[in-house]
Design an enzyme around this catalytic site. Structure first.
Site, PDB file in Angstrom:
ATOM      1  N   LYS A 167       0.826  -1.217   0.000  1.00  0.00           N
ATOM      2  CA  LYS A 167       0.000   0.000   0.000  1.00  0.00           C
ATOM      3  C   LYS A 167       0.857   1.264   0.000  1.00  0.00           C
ATOM      4  CE  LYS A 167      -1.845  -1.002   4.004  1.00  0.00           C
ATOM      5  NZ  LYS A 167      -1.078  -2.220   4.355  1.00  0.00           N
ATOM      6  N   ARG A 204      -9.261   0.559   9.391  1.00  0.00           N
ATOM      7  CA  ARG A 204      -8.774  -0.779   9.664  1.00  0.00           C
ATOM      8  C   ARG A 204      -9.759  -1.580  10.507  1.00  0.00           C
ATOM      9  NH1 ARG A 204      -2.466  -1.574   9.947  1.00  0.00           N
ATOM     10  NH2 ARG A 204      -2.340   0.424   8.965  1.00  0.00           N
ATOM     11  N   ARG A 208      12.053  -5.713   4.111  1.00  0.00           N
ATOM     12  CA  ARG A 208      11.812  -4.267   3.949  1.00  0.00           C
ATOM     13  C   ARG A 208      12.880  -3.462   4.679  1.00  0.00           C
ATOM     14  NH1 ARG A 208       6.079  -1.689   5.279  1.00  0.00           N
ATOM     15  NH2 ARG A 208       6.361  -2.784   7.249  1.00  0.00           N
ATOM     16  N   ARG A 224      12.219  -1.512  10.131  1.00  0.00           N
ATOM     17  CA  ARG A 224      11.180  -1.013  11.014  1.00  0.00           C
ATOM     18  C   ARG A 224      11.088  -1.909  12.241  1.00  0.00           C
ATOM     19  NH1 ARG A 224       5.550   0.398   8.020  1.00  0.00           N
ATOM     20  NH2 ARG A 224       4.670  -0.863   9.691  1.00  0.00           N
ATOM     21  N   ARG A 250       0.843  -8.869  13.769  1.00  0.00           N
ATOM     22  CA  ARG A 250       0.153  -7.870  12.934  1.00  0.00           C
ATOM     23  C   ARG A 250      -0.792  -8.542  11.942  1.00  0.00           C
ATOM     24  NH1 ARG A 250       5.152  -5.181  10.590  1.00  0.00           N
ATOM     25  NH2 ARG A 250       3.776  -4.003   9.224  1.00  0.00           N
TER      26      ARG A 250
HETATM   27  P1  AP5 Z   1       4.943  -1.586   1.773  1.00  0.00           P
HETATM   28  O1  AP5 Z   1       4.508  -0.771   0.594  1.00  0.00           O
HETATM   29  O2  AP5 Z   1       5.774  -0.958   2.797  1.00  0.00           O
HETATM   30  O3  AP5 Z   1       3.654  -2.318   2.406  1.00  0.00           O
HETATM   31  P2  AP5 Z   1       2.405  -1.735   3.200  1.00  0.00           P
HETATM   32  O4  AP5 Z   1       1.182  -2.359   2.617  1.00  0.00           O
HETATM   33  O5  AP5 Z   1       2.464  -0.267   3.280  1.00  0.00           O
HETATM   34  O6  AP5 Z   1       2.645  -2.437   4.596  1.00  0.00           O
HETATM   35  P3  AP5 Z   1       2.813  -1.837   6.079  1.00  0.00           P
HETATM   36  O7  AP5 Z   1       3.628  -2.820   6.840  1.00  0.00           O
HETATM   37  O8  AP5 Z   1       3.255  -0.431   6.049  1.00  0.00           O
HETATM   38  O9  AP5 Z   1       1.365  -1.917   6.555  1.00  0.00           O
HETATM   39  P4  AP5 Z   1       0.893  -1.926   8.026  1.00  0.00           P
HETATM   40  O10 AP5 Z   1      -0.535  -1.804   7.801  1.00  0.00           O
HETATM   41  O11 AP5 Z   1       1.273  -3.059   8.861  1.00  0.00           O
HETATM   42  O12 AP5 Z   1       1.721  -0.758   8.722  1.00  0.00           O
HETATM   43  P5  AP5 Z   1       1.331   0.727   9.020  1.00  0.00           P
HETATM   44  O13 AP5 Z   1       2.542   1.517   8.938  1.00  0.00           O
HETATM   45  O14 AP5 Z   1       0.157   1.127   8.214  1.00  0.00           O
HETATM   46  O15 AP5 Z   1       5.686  -2.888   1.179  1.00  0.00           O
HETATM   47  C1  AP5 Z   1       6.252  -3.862   2.052  1.00  0.00           C
HETATM   48  C2  AP5 Z   1       7.579  -4.383   1.494  1.00  0.00           C
HETATM   49  O16 AP5 Z   1       7.331  -5.101   0.275  1.00  0.00           O
HETATM   50  C3  AP5 Z   1       8.568  -3.282   1.077  1.00  0.00           C
HETATM   51  O17 AP5 Z   1       9.866  -3.747   1.330  1.00  0.00           O
HETATM   52  C4  AP5 Z   1       8.349  -3.106  -0.429  1.00  0.00           C
HETATM   53  O18 AP5 Z   1       9.528  -2.663  -1.086  1.00  0.00           O
HETATM   54  C5  AP5 Z   1       8.002  -4.511  -0.845  1.00  0.00           C
HETATM   55  N1  AP5 Z   1       7.034  -4.574  -1.954  1.00  0.00           N
HETATM   56  C6  AP5 Z   1       5.928  -3.790  -2.114  1.00  0.00           C
HETATM   57  N2  AP5 Z   1       5.241  -4.155  -3.232  1.00  0.00           N
HETATM   58  C7  AP5 Z   1       5.939  -5.200  -3.774  1.00  0.00           C
HETATM   59  C8  AP5 Z   1       5.723  -6.023  -4.932  1.00  0.00           C
HETATM   60  N3  AP5 Z   1       4.678  -5.841  -5.736  1.00  0.00           N
HETATM   61  N4  AP5 Z   1       6.609  -7.008  -5.170  1.00  0.00           N
HETATM   62  C9  AP5 Z   1       7.682  -7.195  -4.354  1.00  0.00           C
HETATM   63  N5  AP5 Z   1       7.948  -6.459  -3.245  1.00  0.00           N
HETATM   64  C10 AP5 Z   1       7.062  -5.471  -2.963  1.00  0.00           C
HETATM   65  O19 AP5 Z   1       0.857   0.629  10.535  1.00  0.00           O
HETATM   66  C11 AP5 Z   1       1.773   0.390  11.562  1.00  0.00           C
HETATM   67  C12 AP5 Z   1       1.070   0.335  12.904  1.00  0.00           C
HETATM   68  O20 AP5 Z   1       0.427   1.593  13.183  1.00  0.00           O
HETATM   69  C13 AP5 Z   1      -0.031  -0.711  13.053  1.00  0.00           C
HETATM   70  O21 AP5 Z   1       0.491  -1.982  13.378  1.00  0.00           O
HETATM   71  C14 AP5 Z   1      -0.848  -0.101  14.189  1.00  0.00           C
HETATM   72  O22 AP5 Z   1      -0.215  -0.294  15.429  1.00  0.00           O
HETATM   73  C15 AP5 Z   1      -0.797   1.391  13.867  1.00  0.00           C
HETATM   74  N6  AP5 Z   1      -1.900   1.811  12.988  1.00  0.00           N
HETATM   75  C16 AP5 Z   1      -1.784   2.296  11.721  1.00  0.00           C
HETATM   76  N7  AP5 Z   1      -2.988   2.579  11.199  1.00  0.00           N
HETATM   77  C17 AP5 Z   1      -3.886   2.269  12.166  1.00  0.00           C
HETATM   78  C18 AP5 Z   1      -5.307   2.324  12.221  1.00  0.00           C
HETATM   79  N8  AP5 Z   1      -6.036   2.752  11.184  1.00  0.00           N
HETATM   80  N9  AP5 Z   1      -5.899   1.936  13.371  1.00  0.00           N
HETATM   81  C19 AP5 Z   1      -5.181   1.513  14.426  1.00  0.00           C
HETATM   82  N10 AP5 Z   1      -3.852   1.398  14.428  1.00  0.00           N
HETATM   83  C20 AP5 Z   1      -3.207   1.791  13.305  1.00  0.00           C
HETATM   84 MG    MG Z   2       2.831   1.140   4.845  1.00  0.00          MG
END
Ligand code: AP5
Ligand code: MG
Ligand code: ZN
Length: 215
Positions: free
Chosen positions: A13, A88, A127, A160, A171
């Site tokens: 994403k 979420r 990552r 991270r 997660r």
């Molecule tokens: P990347 O693009 O970084 O993936 P992503 O979908 O953004 O995954 P996240 O881990 O950021 O999602 P998340 O939901 O767990 O974390 P968030 O920061 O939102 O890609 C991942 C890896 O794959 C990278 O290395 C990339 O290069 C590679 N890649 C991408 N596409 C590829 C492809 N097509 N082929 C090959 N490789 C590829 O949230 C973190 C924390 O914040 C949560 O755990 C929670 O505690 C809190 N939080 C955030 N939002 C909320 C909410 N709405 N409510 C409550 N808590 C929340």
């Molecule tokens: Mg992300």
């Protein structure tokens, strides 16, 4: 255009949102990024959020929803946004509907990034993110030209905190059923487009462009 990106951790994403937001000239609003920034700045929000991010749990809805509302009311989001990682939970989706009503706006596209969990574990393990500008890399699929160094700003690449294996497992567990509930919720509203996120970065980008261009 008002867009939401839904999908489990690691589906891509953030990577895709960054690029698409640049092309559409709308802000990329990622709740995870906002929390991480608040934590690194030591603000009240950061203090509230830290223990949840560290353990892979969700930050409580009452903290998250207010923060998103405030962000969406800022001027740069007036012409559209990509929301990444919010909603979420069902209460968050309902809160977002209310926020959009209040702002007299509508969500136009909900894009669901679908990929098998084995793939996600590999992606999160490999990552790396820039400690300065936040750009995301992958040691195999999207490596920087010089190991450990950000192509954009020369910053140091780090892992991270929540990409450690135990936290990744947690997660995925925390988000699995909730993500499915959101898929059902938006499917009923007729707004959902599912893309196959288990493809190369380039192929996912093409699907995304088609999804955004379709009426
Ligand atoms: P990347 O693009 O970084 O993936 P992503 O979908 O953004 O995954 P996240 O881990 O950021 O999602 P998340 O939901 O767990 O974390 P968030 O920061 O939102 O890609 C991942 C890896 O794959 C990278 O290395 C990339 O290069 C590679 N890649 C991408 N596409 C590829 C492809 N097509 N082929 C090959 N490789 C590829 O949230 C973190 C924390 O914040 C949560 O755990 C929670 O505690 C809190 N939080 C955030 N939002 C909320 C909410 N709405 N409510 C409550 N808590 C929340
Ligand atoms: Mg992300
Ligand atoms: Zn950088």
């Amino acid at each position: 255009m008002n867009i939401v990106f839904l999908g489990l951790p690691g589906t891509g994403k953030g990577t895709q949102a960054e690029e698409l937001a640049g092309e559409l000239r709308i802000p990329h609003i990622a709740t995870g990024d906002i929390f991480r920034q608040a934590i690194s700045q030591g603000t009240d929000l950061g203090k509230k959020a830290k223990k949840f991010l560290d353990s892979g749990e969700l930050v409580p809805d009452e903290v998250t929803c207010g923060m998103v509302k405030e962000r969406l009311m800022q001027e740069d989001a007036a012409s559209g946004f990509i929301l990444d990682g919010f909603p979420r939970t069902l209460p968050q989706a309902e809160a977002l509907d209310r926020i959009m009503d209040e702002l007299n706006r509508e969500l136009e596209k909900i894009v669901f990034f679908s990929a098998p969990e084995e793939v996600l574990v590999m992606r999160l393990a490999g990552r790396r993110v820039c400690s300065e500008c936040g750009t995301t890399y992958h040691i195999e699929h999207n490596p920087p030209s010089q190991e450990g160094i950000c192509d954009k700003c020369g910053g140091k690449l780090i892992q991270r905190e929540d990409d450690r294996e135990e936290t990744v497992v947690r997660r995925l567990q925390v988000n699995r059923d909730k993500t499915q509930q959101l898929v059902n919720y938006y499917e009923k509203q007729g707004k959902l487009t599912t893309i196959d996120a288990d493809r190369s970065l380039e192929e996912v980008k093409i699907q995304l462009k088609e999804a955004v261009a379709s009426p």
